[in-house]
Design an enzyme around this catalytic site. Sequence first.
Site, short mmCIF file in Angstrom:
data_model
loop_
_atom_site.label_atom_id
_atom_site.label_comp_id
_atom_site.label_asym_id
_atom_site.label_seq_id
_atom_site.Cartn_x
_atom_site.Cartn_y
_atom_site.Cartn_z
N CYS A 182 -16.47 -3.38 1.40
CA CYS A 182 -16.98 -2.23 2.15
C CYS A 182 -16.39 -0.93 1.61
CB CYS A 182 -16.65 -2.40 3.64
SG CYS A 182 -17.21 -1.01 4.64
N CYS A 196 -15.52 1.68 4.19
CA CYS A 196 -14.32 1.40 5.00
C CYS A 196 -13.06 1.65 4.18
CB CYS A 196 -14.28 -0.06 5.45
SG CYS A 196 -15.83 -0.75 5.99
N ASP A 197 -13.05 1.26 2.92
CA ASP A 197 -11.80 1.18 2.16
C ASP A 197 -11.67 2.20 1.02
OD1 ASP A 197 -11.05 -0.96 3.75
OD2 ASP A 197 -12.04 -2.40 2.46
#
Length: 325
Positions: free
Chosen positions: A151, A154-155
């Site tokens: 992701c 997300c990261d």
Amino acid sequence: MVPGTDTTGDAMAKGKSREKSENVVIIGSGPAGLTAAIYTARADLNPVVVAGMRPGGQLVDTTTVEIFPGFPDGIDGPELMMNMRKQAERFNAKFIDEDVVSVDFRKRPFTIRTETAELKAETVIIATGASAKWLGLPNEKRLAGKGVSGCATCDGFFFKGKEVAVIGGGDTALEDAMFLTRYAAKVTVVHRRDKLRASMIMQDRAFANKKISFIWDSVVEDILGADKVTGVRLKNLKTGKSSEFKCDGVFVAVGHAPATGFLKGQIELEETGYIRKYNGTKTSVEGVFSAGDVADKAYRQAVSAAGDGCRAGIDAERYLQEKKK
Ligand code: NDP
């Protein structure tokens, strides 16, 4: 209102089994499930949506959605999904934010079980979507969260000034690559062919981005690193040669698998795991309908999933009307 329903908020409380049969239970809360909820709720069918532990489907992992009609400047994925849910709730759809554990479609009414509830339903709409696939390498699991991610949104933040590889050649891979250029110093897309699967507009944008480069005809043989990712070992499929490529992060973007594990033995699935479709939204079980990515390998768009949800909602309503005659 169709009789025989009991959709009080109290009955949605955890741990309660519901004796009466619902008109419609919708499994999944992405664009397909929520559109089905809006349509069936507005038809006074009091749908119950088993929304999952992480409601909202794949769009909650997205930043700006640019191609959903009606939003000329784009809209944040999570905001779009929250709006759809509110719209369904306005018409009295009820939500259980748990995963389905098992279903029984052999007896009518159908049974749908979550961790804490058991529902009975006259019709079911399955809209559980699909989730990201992994490469299946042992070190991919071991280094997950230590440089391996599925992701980018997300990261990506954790890779400020670093070098990262994105694996895949579809729209997700290119979208991830472009997103990652906000943080990373350099992004390399590793693709197993010499032609991308992604749409032309995404290709144009990625090729124009100076921070993005490409390694063609190559697969990842291994992910390297003791405590954190230090690189990948690649194999060129044309020459057969292996080489090491240094990077601090590996973002896997190699497509999706349908969430149909809980349906095995209950409904016909294709070899790839997608629900087998019969004439639109119908499945091999009368009264059970499918909508969205869980049965769609071809389009997999939020808007096509929403369209499917609309069709499934109308099909469920017509099925219930027919049964009453
Ligand atoms: P896709 O299935 O489109 O692409 C998957 C990519 O991963 C392909 O290039 C495939 O290679 C490659 N791949 C698959 N398995 C492996 C493997 N084991 N090792 C190496 N490479 C592998 O998935 P996406 O998630 O990219 O997209 C799914 C759908 O969502 C598409 O319809 C896409 O258009 C849409 N989408 C749209 C976006 C947008 O419009 N903004 C953003 C993201 C997705 P190969 O090409 O050789 O098969």
